[in-house]
Design a protein around this motif. Sequence first.
Motif, short mmCIF file in Angstrom:
data_model
loop_
_atom_site.label_atom_id
_atom_site.label_comp_id
_atom_site.label_asym_id
_atom_site.label_seq_id
_atom_site.Cartn_x
_atom_site.Cartn_y
_atom_site.Cartn_z
N ILE A 70 0.96 -1.30 0.09
CA ILE A 70 -0.11 0.13 -0.16
C ILE A 70 0.92 1.24 0.12
O ILE A 70 1.65 1.47 1.06
N CYS A 71 0.70 1.91 -1.15
CA CYS A 71 1.58 3.11 -1.38
C CYS A 71 0.86 4.50 -0.99
O CYS A 71 -0.34 4.54 -1.05
N TYR A 72 1.62 5.42 -0.17
CA TYR A 72 0.93 6.69 -0.07
C TYR A 72 -0.19 6.40 0.74
O TYR A 72 -1.07 7.39 0.88
N GLY A 73 -0.38 5.25 1.51
CA GLY A 73 -1.54 5.05 2.49
C GLY A 73 -2.67 4.85 1.71
O GLY A 73 -3.78 4.84 2.27
N SER A 74 -2.77 4.91 0.29
CA SER A 74 -4.17 4.94 -0.21
C SER A 74 -4.25 4.16 -1.72
O SER A 74 -5.23 4.08 -2.19
N VAL A 75 -2.96 3.71 -2.07
CA VAL A 75 -3.03 2.78 -3.40
C VAL A 75 -2.52 1.68 -3.00
O VAL A 75 -1.41 1.30 -2.61
N ILE A 76 -3.30 0.54 -3.58
CA ILE A 76 -2.95 -0.94 -3.50
C ILE A 76 -2.23 -1.29 -4.90
O ILE A 76 -2.35 -0.77 -5.78
N VAL A 77 -0.93 -1.79 -4.58
CA VAL A 77 -0.05 -2.30 -5.39
C VAL A 77 0.04 -3.91 -5.22
O VAL A 77 0.61 -4.28 -4.53
N GLU A 78 -0.51 -4.51 -6.50
CA GLU A 78 -0.29 -5.97 -6.41
C GLU A 78 0.50 -6.49 -7.39
O GLU A 78 0.19 -6.08 -8.52
N LEU A 79 1.46 -7.32 -7.24
CA LEU A 79 2.48 -7.53 -8.22
C LEU A 79 1.93 -9.18 -8.41
O LEU A 79 1.72 -10.01 -7.83
N LYS A 80 2.42 -9.40 -9.94
CA LYS A 80 2.19 -10.65 -10.50
C LYS A 80 3.50 -10.86 -11.16
O LYS A 80 3.95 -9.86 -11.78
N ALA A 81 3.72 -12.12 -11.55
CA ALA A 81 4.88 -12.46 -12.57
C ALA A 81 4.69 -13.80 -13.23
O ALA A 81 4.98 -14.80 -12.88
N VAL A 82 3.54 -13.47 -14.26
CA VAL A 82 2.90 -14.51 -14.86
C VAL A 82 2.78 -14.27 -16.36
O VAL A 82 3.09 -13.01 -16.74
N ALA A 83 2.88 -15.01 -17.34
CA ALA A 83 2.67 -14.85 -18.76
C ALA A 83 1.62 -13.96 -19.12
O ALA A 83 1.80 -12.96 -19.87
N LEU A 84 0.27 -14.06 -18.52
CA LEU A 84 -0.83 -13.39 -18.99
C LEU A 84 -1.80 -13.16 -17.68
O LEU A 84 -1.89 -13.97 -16.92
N LEU A 85 -2.14 -11.62 -17.64
CA LEU A 85 -3.04 -11.65 -16.45
C LEU A 85 -4.46 -12.30 -16.79
O LEU A 85 -4.85 -12.02 -18.01
N VAL A 86 -5.19 -12.84 -15.99
CA VAL A 86 -6.62 -13.21 -15.88
C VAL A 86 -7.71 -12.33 -15.15
O VAL A 86 -7.04 -11.60 -14.14
N ASN A 87 -8.67 -12.45 -15.42
CA ASN A 87 -9.62 -11.65 -14.58
C ASN A 87 -9.68 -12.11 -13.01
O ASN A 87 -10.03 -11.11 -12.25
N ALA A 88 -9.34 -13.12 -12.69
CA ALA A 88 -8.98 -13.47 -11.26
C ALA A 88 -8.15 -12.65 -10.45
O ALA A 88 -8.05 -12.31 -9.43
N HIS A 89 -6.88 -12.17 -11.22
CA HIS A 89 -5.94 -11.27 -10.81
C HIS A 89 -6.69 -10.00 -10.54
O HIS A 89 -6.40 -9.34 -9.31
#
Length: 138
Positions: A70-89
Motif C-alpha cells: 500500500i503506497c501513499y497510504g491509499s494505493v494498493i499495488v498488487e504484483l504478478k509474475a505471470v505470462a498473462l493476467l486473467v480476470n481472477a488477478h
Amino acid sequence: MLLYEEETGKILEACLNVFNELGNGFLEPVYQEALAVEFGLMNIPFEKEKKLEIIYKGKKINKEYYADFICYGSVIVELKAVALLVNAHKAQVINYLKASKCKIGLLVNFGASSLKWERVSNFPAKGVSPEQIRVTKI
C-alpha cells in the motif's frame, strides 16, 4: 484528472525501473523486494505485505490476506509474475480495495516480455442493484 494520478505515475515509474533492471523471468518475491528498494530510492511511502482484515456482516473473518504494497497510504499495488493476467488477478485487487477501503489499485505484471499494468478502482457502479448483476460462466 484521475484520482491519485501523480502518485500512481510515480509508482509505475518505480515498477518500470525495476523491470528495466531485472527484465522478466524472476518469481514475484524478487520483484517485490526490488520494488521495495526502488520505492525507498524514489521516496515513495509504502507498507509491504500489509495485512487486510475482511469484515462480514460486522464480524472479522479469521482468514488473512496481504496486499503486496500500500503506497501513499491509499494505493494498493498488487504484483504478478505471470505470462498473462486473467480476470481472477483483477478480482483479487478489487477485493483488496474493498477490504482496505482504498479507492485505487495497480495490478502490475512483471512476467510478460514488457511491463504490463492495469489501474483498478473501487467505485461502485451507479444505479446497479444486486438483482441486476448477472453471473456468467467462463
